[in-house]
Design an enzyme around this catalytic site. Structure first.
Site, PDB file in Angstrom:
ATOM      1  N   GLU A   1      51.322  43.306  30.269  1.00 37.36           N
ATOM      2  CA  GLU A   1      50.678  44.140  31.284  1.00 37.36           C
ATOM      3  C   GLU A   1      51.634  44.341  32.450  1.00 37.36           C
ATOM      4  O   GLU A   1      51.699  43.504  33.354  1.00 37.36           O
ATOM      5  CB  GLU A   1      49.407  43.460  31.796  1.00 37.36           C
ATOM      6  CG  GLU A   1      48.351  43.266  30.747  1.00 37.36           C
ATOM      7  CD  GLU A   1      46.958  43.186  31.355  1.00 37.36           C
ATOM      8  OE1 GLU A   1      46.127  44.031  31.021  1.00 37.36           O
ATOM      9  OE2 GLU A   1      46.724  42.298  32.185  1.00 37.36           O
TER      10      GLU A   1
ATOM     11  N   SER B   1      46.022  50.473  32.677  1.00 28.17           N
ATOM     12  CA  SER B   1      45.513  51.851  32.679  1.00 28.17           C
ATOM     13  C   SER B   1      45.370  52.450  31.284  1.00 28.17           C
ATOM     14  O   SER B   1      45.644  53.632  31.078  1.00 28.17           O
ATOM     15  CB  SER B   1      46.383  52.749  33.574  1.00 28.17           C
ATOM     16  OG  SER B   1      46.338  52.274  34.909  1.00 28.17           O
TER      17      SER B   1
ATOM     18  N   GLY C   1      41.051  47.155  31.282  1.00 21.30           N
ATOM     19  CA  GLY C   1      40.261  46.801  32.458  1.00 21.30           C
ATOM     20  C   GLY C   1      39.219  47.871  32.734  1.00 21.30           C
ATOM     21  O   GLY C   1      38.170  47.932  32.090  1.00 21.30           O
TER      22      GLY C   1
ATOM     23  N   HIS D   1      46.612  36.260  34.024  1.00 20.11           N
ATOM     24  CA  HIS D   1      46.471  37.663  34.420  1.00 20.11           C
ATOM     25  C   HIS D   1      47.142  37.872  35.785  1.00 20.11           C
ATOM     26  O   HIS D   1      47.097  36.989  36.636  1.00 20.11           O
ATOM     27  CB  HIS D   1      44.988  38.033  34.488  1.00 20.11           C
ATOM     28  CG  HIS D   1      44.773  39.499  34.685  1.00 20.11           C
ATOM     29  ND1 HIS D   1      44.891  40.111  35.911  1.00 20.11           N
ATOM     30  CD2 HIS D   1      44.507  40.491  33.801  1.00 20.11           C
ATOM     31  CE1 HIS D   1      44.690  41.411  35.769  1.00 20.11           C
ATOM     32  NE2 HIS D   1      44.452  41.660  34.495  1.00 20.11           N
TER      33      HIS D   1
ATOM     34  N   GLU E   1      46.330  39.417  38.345  1.00 20.43           N
ATOM     35  CA  GLU E   1      45.466  39.218  39.517  1.00 20.43           C
ATOM     36  C   GLU E   1      45.320  37.735  39.844  1.00 20.43           C
ATOM     37  O   GLU E   1      45.230  37.345  41.009  1.00 20.43           O
ATOM     38  CB  GLU E   1      44.092  39.876  39.275  1.00 20.43           C
ATOM     39  CG  GLU E   1      44.175  41.384  39.429  1.00 20.43           C
ATOM     40  CD  GLU E   1      43.196  42.169  38.575  1.00 20.43           C
ATOM     41  OE1 GLU E   1      42.193  41.603  38.107  1.00 20.43           O
ATOM     42  OE2 GLU E   1      43.463  43.370  38.361  1.00 20.43           O
TER      43      GLU E   1
ATOM     44  N   GLY F   1      45.336  49.096  36.895  1.00 21.31           N
ATOM     45  CA  GLY F   1      44.392  49.693  37.836  1.00 21.31           C
ATOM     46  C   GLY F   1      44.976  50.836  38.656  1.00 21.31           C
ATOM     47  O   GLY F   1      44.381  51.270  39.638  1.00 21.31           O
TER      48      GLY F   1
ATOM     49  N   ASN G   1      38.495  43.621  29.647  1.00 18.40           N
ATOM     50  CA  ASN G   1      38.537  42.641  30.737  1.00 18.40           C
ATOM     51  C   ASN G   1      37.666  43.190  31.857  1.00 18.40           C
ATOM     52  O   ASN G   1      38.066  44.103  32.568  1.00 18.40           O
ATOM     53  CB  ASN G   1      39.995  42.471  31.214  1.00 18.40           C
ATOM     54  CG  ASN G   1      40.084  41.612  32.466  1.00 18.40           C
ATOM     55  OD1 ASN G   1      39.122  40.938  32.846  1.00 18.40           O
ATOM     56  ND2 ASN G   1      41.235  41.642  33.121  1.00 18.40           N
ATOM     57  N   TRP G   2      36.476  42.617  31.965  1.00 15.40           N
ATOM     58  CA  TRP G   2      35.513  43.151  32.924  1.00 15.40           C
ATOM     59  C   TRP G   2      35.793  42.737  34.364  1.00 15.40           C
ATOM     60  O   TRP G   2      35.146  43.233  35.282  1.00 15.40           O
ATOM     61  CB  TRP G   2      34.095  42.701  32.522  1.00 15.40           C
ATOM     62  CG  TRP G   2      33.511  43.527  31.420  1.00 15.40           C
ATOM     63  CD1 TRP G   2      34.103  44.581  30.776  1.00 15.40           C
ATOM     64  CD2 TRP G   2      32.202  43.379  30.842  1.00 15.40           C
ATOM     65  NE1 TRP G   2      33.248  45.095  29.842  1.00 15.40           N
ATOM     66  CE2 TRP G   2      32.075  44.384  29.857  1.00 15.40           C
ATOM     67  CE3 TRP G   2      31.132  42.512  31.061  1.00 15.40           C
ATOM     68  CZ2 TRP G   2      30.918  44.538  29.094  1.00 15.40           C
ATOM     69  CZ3 TRP G   2      29.988  42.650  30.302  1.00 15.40           C
ATOM     70  CH2 TRP G   2      29.879  43.654  29.331  1.00 15.40           C
ATOM     71  N   LYS G   3      36.673  41.779  34.560  1.00 13.42           N
ATOM     72  CA  LYS G   3      36.948  41.290  35.922  1.00 13.42           C
ATOM     73  C   LYS G   3      35.616  40.901  36.591  1.00 13.42           C
ATOM     74  O   LYS G   3      34.728  40.417  35.901  1.00 13.42           O
ATOM     75  CB  LYS G   3      37.731  42.345  36.709  1.00 13.42           C
ATOM     76  CG  LYS G   3      38.934  42.842  35.900  1.00 13.42           C
ATOM     77  CD  LYS G   3      39.908  43.663  36.648  1.00 13.42           C
ATOM     78  CE  LYS G   3      41.043  44.056  35.691  1.00 13.42           C
ATOM     79  NZ  LYS G   3      42.140  44.738  36.347  1.00 13.42           N
TER      80      LYS G   3
HETATM   81  P1  PGA Z   1      43.250  48.419  33.919  1.00  7.74           P
HETATM   82  O1  PGA Z   1      43.335  46.811  33.936  1.00  7.74           O
HETATM   83  O2  PGA Z   1      42.987  48.836  32.504  1.00  7.74           O
HETATM   84  O3  PGA Z   1      42.108  48.755  34.839  1.00  7.74           O
HETATM   85  O4  PGA Z   1      44.562  48.924  34.424  1.00  7.74           O
HETATM   86  C1  PGA Z   1      43.963  46.113  32.903  1.00  7.74           C
HETATM   87  C2  PGA Z   1      43.851  44.637  33.186  1.00  7.74           C
HETATM   88  O5  PGA Z   1      43.831  44.236  34.342  1.00  7.74           O
HETATM   89  O6  PGA Z   1      43.782  43.809  32.245  1.00  7.74           O
END
Ligand code: PGA
Length: 249
Positions: free
Chosen positions: A166, A212, A233, A94, A96, A172, A9-11
């Site tokens: 998640e 993470s 991520g 997600h 976010e 993150g 997931n590149w965001k």
């Molecule tokens: P992260 O993000 O691996 O940076 O914790 C995971 C995600 O948001 O899907």
């Protein structure tokens, strides 16, 4: 046997040229992978990513979509638009999107239904916050998110879903759930899915862990019975880290 799956997931990272360079470097490293290798790239990169991933085993998807077919929704993107340019899956719900853009379970539910209708694989993200875990509400939250986000989804379309667990506190932050913690949540999710869609479908669905995930914790997570892969991520932004995670499958 169900194939394991790793989704990057590149965001809001990577321009078109960065996307193409990444895929060209990644493709030879994962060509013999046992896992399904997927990248959820920014909207602007989808077309170039699909082209760069042609004749490789890398699958391209999106990170979000609107629940309507079309309309006066400035700045939004419809499922058929994604499908037309070669996206095969879409991340939905997600954390976010839930926190920063106020997406609710009923809204995510409409998106899941729309994605299935338009033949995009929905990757439904669910997970509890730190406060909810501390109050022992993890299972209650997961059950509610699954019931509400998957309400009205029939058994046949349900077989196309992917679920990503998640925990919000792990995204993150560098704090991964231990394999045992993740497995407990995954087993509970599988139980809820069994109740909703029956054993056969629930057993066939991939439940990914996210939060993470790094090359050094992936192997232990993959040992767990109900963990079928990962949603990655930060560590999906470098070819070296992402390919090392894929090698763990
Ligand atoms: P992260 O993000 O691996 O940076 O914790 C995971 C995600 O948001 O899907």
């Amino acid at each position: 046997m169900k194939k394991s799956m790793v989704i990057g997931n590149w965001k809001m990272y990577k321009t078109v040229s960065e996307t193409v360079a990444f895929i060209k470097e990644l493709a030879p490293l994962v060509e013999n992978s046992n896992a399904e290798v997927c990248l959820a790239v920014p909207f602007t990169s989808i077309t170039a990513a699909v082209e760069a991933a042609k004749d490789t085993n890398i699958v391209i998807g999106a990170q979000n979509m609107n629940d309507a077919s079309e309309g006066a929704f400035t700045g939004e993107i419809a499922a058929i638009m994604l499908k037309e340019i070669g996206a095969e899956f879409v991340l939905l719900g997600h954390s976010e999107r839930r926190t920063l853009f106020h997406e609710t379970d009923p809204y995510i539910n409409r998106k899941v239904i729309k994605a299935l209708e338009d033949d995009l694989t929905p990757v439904l993200c669910i997970g509890e916050t730190a406060a909810e875990r501390e109050e022992n509400k993890t299972e209650e939250v997961l059950q509610r998110q699954l019931e509400e986000c998957l309400s009205g989804v029939g058994e046949e379309p349900a077989s196309k879903l992917v679920i990503a667990y998640e925990p919000v506190w792990a995204i993150g932050t560098g704090k991964t759930a231990t394999p045992q913690m993740a497995e407990e949540a995954h087993a509970f999710i599988r139980k809820c899915l069994t109740k909703q869609f029956g054993k056969k479908i629930a057993q066939g669905l991939s439940i990914l862990y996210g939060g993470s995930v790094k090359p050094d914790n992936m192997a232990a997570l993959m040992q767990e019975k109900n963990i079928d892969g990962a949603l990655v991520g930060g560590a999906s932004l470098q070819v070296k880290n992402f390919s090392a995670i894929i090698q763990c499958c």
